[in-house]
Enzyme design. Structure first.
Site, PDB file in Angstrom:
ATOM      1  N   ALA A 122       0.846  -1.198   0.000  1.00 50.19           N
ATOM      2  CA  ALA A 122       0.000   0.000   0.000  1.00 50.19           C
ATOM      3  C   ALA A 122       0.878   1.244   0.000  1.00 50.19           C
ATOM      4  CB  ALA A 122      -0.878  -0.004   1.255  1.00 50.19           C
TER       5      ALA A 122
ATOM      6  N   GLY B 219       0.987  -5.330   0.401  1.00 45.14           N
ATOM      7  CA  GLY B 219      -0.021  -5.477  -0.657  1.00 45.14           C
ATOM      8  C   GLY B 219       0.545  -6.098  -1.920  1.00 45.14           C
TER       9      GLY B 219
ATOM     10  N   GLU C 100       0.311  -9.617  -1.299  1.00 45.42           N
ATOM     11  CA  GLU C 100      -1.123  -9.956  -1.344  1.00 45.42           C
ATOM     12  C   GLU C 100      -1.637 -10.030  -2.785  1.00 45.42           C
ATOM     13  OE1 GLU C 100      -1.984  -6.763   1.376  1.00 45.42           O
ATOM     14  OE2 GLU C 100      -2.689  -8.156   2.905  1.00 45.42           O
TER      15      GLU C 100
ATOM     16  N   GLU D  37       3.708  -5.347   7.432  1.00 44.06           N
ATOM     17  CA  GLU D  37       2.821  -4.345   8.033  1.00 44.06           C
ATOM     18  C   GLU D  37       3.041  -4.181   9.540  1.00 44.06           C
ATOM     19  OE1 GLU D  37       1.878  -6.752   5.948  1.00 44.06           O
ATOM     20  OE2 GLU D  37       0.670  -5.889   4.340  1.00 44.06           O
TER      21      GLU D  37
END
Ligand code: COA
Length: 270
Positions: A76, A119, A122, A142
């Protein structure tokens, strides 16, 4: 006489942060190009969602998702973080975009040349397969920001590598070197750094030459089955087993077997 003035440059279109190349061989390549580290900003996530919807509405033979040589995606865009309101919006966009990628009704392969973090990892997890450089690193860092994954990292990662390994990665935030990622099943294959895209395309081409309509149903049965009970999954499989016999490829594949033996059919994708 004066030379004619140089024409004004055409106004440049809004830069595509996520491009989709539909190749002549029937494959599609989705490439992230957002600055130095391919941060998955809200705009990148919107464009990724649009790309996945397009590939679902008009599916190619198979899809490769890639980033830059150095960074698949660094997660992110941390500069967009704020409080719970921003988290709700960003998390919602991750959910929509990565679910759309996971739902593309064709085989999808993440080609990971560099790091895939947060991300980025992910996104790779939302693909069906992962081909990585032997110098790649993957992880869910994270926790080092005092937060948790919000793009499926606690769920898709756990389904792929199991709860203890997922907790190791998510609770420590450590980055997994390529060899370990292969050993725990986080990636499927390692190649030399300059071979990542070529190998991913090779695998994609092999899949695209198969019975892709049947692949789509098999993918749906496996992915949906992971969400439900064994009985529910077996019921779904029965339903899709009936559905697949309505495809041209099923008729063609069975007839080809009876006439010429196994593995000789040339499928139409319908
Ligand atoms: N969001 C926003 N900006 C990011 C970013 C992210 N996820 N990751 C890196 N950047 C920025 C850095 O702040 C830096 O900005 P600057 O050039 O303005 O100083 C720039 O990208 C380059 O990062 P840097 O760390 O200097 O490069 P590097 O090559 O040494 O390392 C990474 C690259 C991706 C390995 C490293 O930046 C990293 O670990 N990023 C964070 C990954 C992360 O925690 N992701 C989870 C987010 S929830």
């Amino acid at each position: 006489m004066c030379a004619a003035p140089a024409p004004e440059p055409a106004p440049s279109p809004v830069d595509a942060l996520v491009s989709v190349e539909r190749r002549g061989d029937g494959l599609a390549v989705v490439t992230l190009s957002n600055g130095k580290v391919n941060a998955l900003s809200t705009e990148v996530l919107r464009q990724l969602h649009a790309a996945a919807v397009d590939l679902t509405d008009d599916p190619p033979g198979a899809v490769v998702v890639t980033g830059s040589d150095r960074v698949f995606a660094a997660g992110a865009d941390i500069s967009e973080f704020g409080g719970p309101d921003e988290a709700r919006a960003i998390g919602g966009l991750f959910r929509t975009a990565l679910d759309a990628v996971a739902d593309i009704p064709r085989a999808t392969i993440a080609a990971i040349s560099g790091v895939a973090l947060g991300g980025g990892c992910e996104l790779a997890l939302a693909c069906d397969f992962r081909v990585a450089s032997n110098r790649a690193r993957l992880g869910q860092p994270e926790i080092l920001l005092g937060i948790i994954p919000g793009g499926g990292g606690t769920q898709r990662l756990t389904r792929l590598v199991g709860p203890a390994r997922a907790k190791d990665l998510v609770l420590t935030g450590r980055q997994v070197p390529a060899a370990e990622a292969l050993a725990i099943g986080l990636v499927d294959e390692l190649v030399e750094p300059d071979q990542v895209l070529a190998r991913a395309l090779e695998r994609a081409a092999e899949l695209a030459a198969g019975a892709v309509a049947a692949q789509a149903l098999a993918k749906r049965a496996i992915d949906r089955g992971l969400d439900i009970t064994l009985g529910g999954g077996l019921d779904l499989e029965q339903q899709l087993f009936v559905e697949v016999f309505a495809t041209d490829d099923a008729a063609l594949g069975v007839q080809s077997f009876l006439e010429h033996g196994p593995g000789k059919a040339t499928f139409t994708g319908h």
